[in-house]
Write an enzyme that holds these catalytic residues in place. Structure first.
Site, mmCIF file in Angstrom:
data_model
loop_
_atom_site.group_PDB
_atom_site.id
_atom_site.type_symbol
_atom_site.label_atom_id
_atom_site.label_comp_id
_atom_site.label_asym_id
_atom_site.label_seq_id
_atom_site.Cartn_x
_atom_site.Cartn_y
_atom_site.Cartn_z
ATOM 1 N N SER A 1 0.829 -1.198 0.000
ATOM 2 C CA SER A 1 0.000 0.000 0.000
ATOM 3 C C SER A 1 0.861 1.244 0.000
ATOM 4 C CB SER A 1 -0.905 0.021 1.241
ATOM 5 O OG SER A 1 -1.685 -1.149 1.323
ATOM 6 N N SER B 1 -3.579 -3.957 -2.546
ATOM 7 C CA SER B 1 -3.011 -2.661 -2.171
ATOM 8 C C SER B 1 -4.086 -1.726 -1.615
ATOM 9 C CB SER B 1 -2.336 -1.998 -3.378
ATOM 10 O OG SER B 1 -3.288 -1.645 -4.364
ATOM 11 N N ASP C 1 -4.156 2.067 -1.711
ATOM 12 C CA ASP C 1 -3.483 3.263 -2.228
ATOM 13 C C ASP C 1 -4.422 4.457 -2.071
ATOM 14 O OD1 ASP C 1 -1.241 1.714 -3.189
ATOM 15 O OD2 ASP C 1 -2.601 0.988 -4.747
#
Length: 348
Positions: free
Chosen positions: A234, A272, A274
């Site tokens: 991340s 992830s 993000d």
């Protein structure tokens, strides 16, 4: 130069991203009133973690700031996200930490609010806490972070140069196959109404393959073993500015902050988280017209790219839980690979 790690940032190596000049410290703290604090927790044999707090001025429930957010991939625990998106405000420091410690960190920010004399009448409150999973190097299940560490990061927040690399929330993180951590950068732009400053801070912990100055850089290309880690992870990106922007326009900046990760090779994988968060310390006057925002968008791409590079270049090799190791980028080998000369380098 960086206050931690090996002391080399991108610009120290002659790597300049974009055309706009940085602020005095090339850090998010170049935005007036913004301070950054870290609390780093290192315990043998397996704790490699910490907290980072971004503290804008006297932010609080009675002094909120306009803000926006964007989720590039939502496999994360961004506490406070829905109210931030709904109301377009932050009312506390933005805190970054490890995944399983994020919930205790949010409670600690509530304690921060309850202790403020000016908040005696507050009955609702929205802490904003982001996280990355540092469990490759740190015993994340131990949850060693609590109220004391979060308040230490907030209370210790300071202006000026920002420690980078293996510090605070970046202590146990890695990105693009290498040891990474916290990185920051800034830009000063001349817009129609005068100069404005834009700063970014990243907690870099994402997968992909590093792209730098037109070259692909892997651990193998630098003579290092590939980490035995899946290509997941991340990145938390926090933007600050003194440009007059409302929540909608700040959301547009936050979106570009996540787009910028593609420049350095982010894979945006299934696992992830993000996220981009953008806030402005400017609360007076009308917001800039949308037609004038393109230079800020370009600067956002540049400043986030440089912040990620700084997080990589200032990090140091670290071994943690179960003997796992993430290697820092050997900078002299990197410069040779890129065919560039630079200052004498140590610590590879």
């Amino acid at each position: 130069m960086s206050l931690t790690g090996r002391g080399h940032r991108a610009r120290d190596l002659g790597i300049v991203i974009g055309e706009h000049e940085p602020g005095e410290h090339n850090a998010i703290t170049d935005v007036p009133g913004v301070r950054v604090g870290h609390c780093t927790v290192l315990r043998e044999p397996a704790i490699r973690t910490g907290v980072t707090a971004i503290v804008p001025g006297d932010v609080g429930p009675h002094a909120p700031l306009p803000a926006g957010m964007f989720a590039g991939n939502g496999h994360g625990k961004l506490i406070g996200a829905t109210q931030l998106a709904e109301l377009g405000l932050i009312e506390a420091p933005v805190v970054l930490t490890a995944t399983l410690s994020a919930f205790r960190a949010a409670d600690a920010v509530v304690s921060w609010m309850l202790a403020r004399p000016d908040c005696a009448d507050v009955r609702t409150f929205n802490p904003v806490v982001g996280e990355c999973n540092d469990g490759y190097l740190s015993d994340i299940r131990a949850r060693p972070l609590g109220e004391a560490q979060v308040l230490a990061a907030i209370d210790g927040a300071a202006p000026g140069p920002v420690p980078e690399g293996c510090v605070g929330a970046g202590t146990g993180t890695g990105a693009l196959g290498f040891k990474a951590g916290v990185g920051t950068a800034s830009r000063v732009l001349d817009l129609a109404d005068g100069p404005v400053t834009l700063g970014a801070l990243v907690q870099a912990n994402f997968g992909g393959t590093l792209r730098l100055l037109g070259s692909t850089v892997t651990p193998a290309s630098l003579g290092l073993a590939e980490p035995a880690a899946p290509d997941v992870g991340s990145c938390m990106v926090v933007l600050a500015t003194d440009a007059p922007l409302d929540a909608r326009r700040l959301t547009r900046l936050a979106r570009r902050a996540v787009f910028a990760l593609g420049r350095v090779g982010a894979s945006y994988s299934h696992g992830s988280g993000d996220y981009g968060i953008a806030f402005s310390v400017r609360t007076d006057g009308p917001p800039l017209p949308d037609t004038t925002l393109s230079p800020l968008f370009e600067a956002t791409l540049d400043v986030v790219e440089e912040a990620v590079l700084n997080s990589l270049f200032t990090a140091t090799t670290m071994t943690g839980v179960d003997g796992r190791t993430l290697h820092a980028i050997p900078l002299s080998r990197l410069m040779k690979l890129l065919g560039r000369s630079g200052p004498p380098l140590q610590g590879d």
